[in-house]
Design a protein around this motif. Sequence first.
Motif, short mmCIF file in Angstrom:
data_model
loop_
_atom_site.label_atom_id
_atom_site.label_comp_id
_atom_site.label_asym_id
_atom_site.label_seq_id
_atom_site.Cartn_x
_atom_site.Cartn_y
_atom_site.Cartn_z
N VAL A 13 -7.53 12.56 -2.29
CA VAL A 13 -8.24 11.33 -2.63
C VAL A 13 -7.30 10.25 -3.18
O VAL A 13 -7.78 9.19 -3.60
N LEU A 14 -6.00 10.50 -3.21
CA LEU A 14 -5.08 9.45 -3.68
C LEU A 14 -5.26 8.13 -2.95
O LEU A 14 -5.19 7.06 -3.58
N PRO A 15 -5.51 8.12 -1.62
CA PRO A 15 -5.70 6.83 -0.94
C PRO A 15 -6.97 6.09 -1.37
O PRO A 15 -7.18 4.95 -0.93
N HIS A 16 -7.79 6.70 -2.21
CA HIS A 16 -9.03 6.05 -2.67
C HIS A 16 -8.88 5.50 -4.09
O HIS A 16 -9.89 5.19 -4.74
N ASN A 17 -7.64 5.36 -4.57
CA ASN A 17 -7.44 4.84 -5.92
C ASN A 17 -7.54 3.32 -5.92
O ASN A 17 -6.59 2.61 -6.27
N HIS A 18 -8.68 2.84 -5.52
CA HIS A 18 -8.93 1.39 -5.50
C HIS A 18 -10.30 1.12 -6.09
O HIS A 18 -11.16 2.02 -6.13
N PRO A 19 -10.54 -0.09 -6.59
CA PRO A 19 -11.86 -0.40 -7.14
C PRO A 19 -12.95 -0.22 -6.10
O PRO A 19 -12.69 -0.34 -4.89
N PRO A 20 -14.18 0.06 -6.51
CA PRO A 20 -15.26 0.27 -5.56
C PRO A 20 -15.51 -0.93 -4.65
O PRO A 20 -15.95 -0.76 -3.51
N ASP A 21 -15.21 -2.13 -5.14
CA ASP A 21 -15.49 -3.34 -4.37
C ASP A 21 -14.22 -4.01 -3.83
O ASP A 21 -14.25 -5.19 -3.47
N SER A 22 -13.11 -3.28 -3.78
CA SER A 22 -11.85 -3.87 -3.31
C SER A 22 -11.03 -2.82 -2.58
O SER A 22 -10.98 -1.66 -3.01
N PRO A 23 -10.35 -3.18 -1.47
CA PRO A 23 -9.51 -2.21 -0.76
C PRO A 23 -8.09 -2.10 -1.30
O PRO A 23 -7.29 -1.31 -0.78
N ILE A 24 -7.76 -2.88 -2.32
CA ILE A 24 -6.39 -2.90 -2.83
C ILE A 24 -6.09 -1.60 -3.58
O ILE A 24 -6.75 -1.28 -4.57
N LEU B 75 -4.40 0.80 -6.08
CA LEU B 75 -3.75 0.66 -7.39
C LEU B 75 -2.67 1.72 -7.52
O LEU B 75 -2.87 2.89 -7.17
N PRO B 76 -1.50 1.36 -8.08
CA PRO B 76 -0.37 2.31 -8.12
C PRO B 76 -0.42 3.29 -9.28
O PRO B 76 0.42 4.20 -9.35
N THR B 77 -1.37 3.13 -10.21
CA THR B 77 -1.42 4.00 -11.39
C THR B 77 -2.83 4.53 -11.59
O THR B 77 -3.81 3.95 -11.12
N PHE B 78 -2.90 5.63 -12.32
CA PHE B 78 -4.19 6.14 -12.75
C PHE B 78 -4.62 5.39 -14.00
O PHE B 78 -3.81 5.13 -14.89
N LYS C 204 0.83 -1.21 0.00
CA LYS C 204 0.00 0.00 0.00
C LYS C 204 0.86 1.25 0.00
O LYS C 204 0.55 2.23 -0.71
N ARG C 205 1.96 1.24 0.77
CA ARG C 205 2.85 2.40 0.81
C ARG C 205 3.54 2.59 -0.54
O ARG C 205 3.71 3.72 -1.02
N GLN C 206 3.94 1.51 -1.17
CA GLN C 206 4.56 1.60 -2.49
C GLN C 206 3.58 2.19 -3.51
O GLN C 206 3.94 3.05 -4.31
N ALA C 207 2.34 1.72 -3.46
CA ALA C 207 1.33 2.24 -4.39
C ALA C 207 1.08 3.72 -4.15
O ALA C 207 0.95 4.50 -5.11
N LEU C 208 1.03 4.13 -2.89
CA LEU C 208 0.78 5.53 -2.58
C LEU C 208 1.94 6.41 -3.04
O LEU C 208 1.74 7.52 -3.56
N ASP C 209 3.18 5.92 -2.87
CA ASP C 209 4.34 6.67 -3.37
C ASP C 209 4.27 6.83 -4.88
O ASP C 209 4.59 7.89 -5.43
N SER C 210 3.86 5.77 -5.56
CA SER C 210 3.72 5.83 -7.02
C SER C 210 2.67 6.85 -7.42
O SER C 210 2.84 7.63 -8.37
N LEU C 211 1.56 6.88 -6.69
CA LEU C 211 0.50 7.84 -7.00
C LEU C 211 0.95 9.28 -6.73
O LEU C 211 0.57 10.21 -7.47
#
Length: 415
Positions: free
Chosen positions: A77-88, A90-93, A18-25
Amino acid sequence: MLFYTVAVEAPPEPRPPKRQALDSLRRRWLLTLLIYAACLLGGHQLLADVWRPSQALWWVGWAGLAMVVELVVLWRVLPHNHPPDSPILLPTFGYGTILTLLCGLLLFLLAGFLFAPPLPGLLAWLPALLYTVARMVDYVDGYVARITHHETKLGGILDMEFDGLGVLIAVLIGIQYGKLPLWYLPLALSRQLFLLGLWLRRRRGMAVYEMTPSGNRRIIAGFQTGFISVMLWPIFTPPLTTLAATLFALPLLASFLRDWLVVSGALDPASPRYIRGRAWIKNSIEGWLPLACRLVGTVMAVLILGQELPDFSGWQAYWGEGGGDAPGGLFWGISILALAALPFFLLGIVGRLAGLMLVALACMDIIAAGLHWGDNAWLFIAAAVVAHAGSGHLALWRPEDPILHRRPGEREPTT
């Protein structure tokens, strides 16, 4: 024998995904900032050639303020870059989110024209062009997100926030250019006022009920933003824009009033009384009213075309007063489209599209001859009602209705 103790440094622990994905975002946020800033500077260079330096700097100030607001929203809202039905996370837009960011770029460029004099010549079309293209991009961003399987909560939040900001900016510019009445401003803030009301109710410990789904809500919003986009075109002025503003304000007010009564508990959408009342209203507004408008609109269109064809004397006189050549090709184009649309409009065959063609005829006549309640005003109202509400009862073919009630990329229509 000598013994040596060698200290071996332990490898660093891997960073959580999650931290890696947030850094990427965050890196992508920085790239967005650089692109936005470059476009802001480019816009200043363009406008510095046609405006005074102080006016160009004014544009940078308002555009820059809107840009900062959008970037702050994106960062939050960067921490909300996940699918509506999943908490994972995502590292990219996704491509859909990139289109939403493009829409935001166009909107902050539009914001620069707030409280500034209109641009000269063909550049006067620039604000309308920016908002029109932004609306077109906004229409497809969700569709792209769904077909590329990259729909995220971040994208949904950005879409709503940019929509609200864009409507507010466009309405303020419309009021400043004298195209919209001042009373239209609260409608531009309707979503923000609605959310403020919900926040106040929760803060006071009052109950807040869930809104019921509605396909009409999205159609009303779409026509509202479409109207605002067209209203910014330089060729449209009062009283035409005032009439259109009143006509498009009514369904928006009714929609927000109904939603507020539901979320505040004043209306129970599951009660038999509400269901019967809603069915009666729906039958009247989406059934009988469009049928009456098809009949009235057909008569009014025939009257207008009978007055203008084949020499377009009334329309020619308007252009002659301005000292320019009358656009005969435009006159014939609008008239031929209207003649082709008339039987479809009357019979309710793809009536919404036919209604839009007759709206163009009404606008042409109002621009050239002024607003007259004997013909072109009623044609505009009748055609706009059919375009908005559908063909109603006794319509032969309405293939556009399920399309409009379904978000692009979805298989089932919204109930």
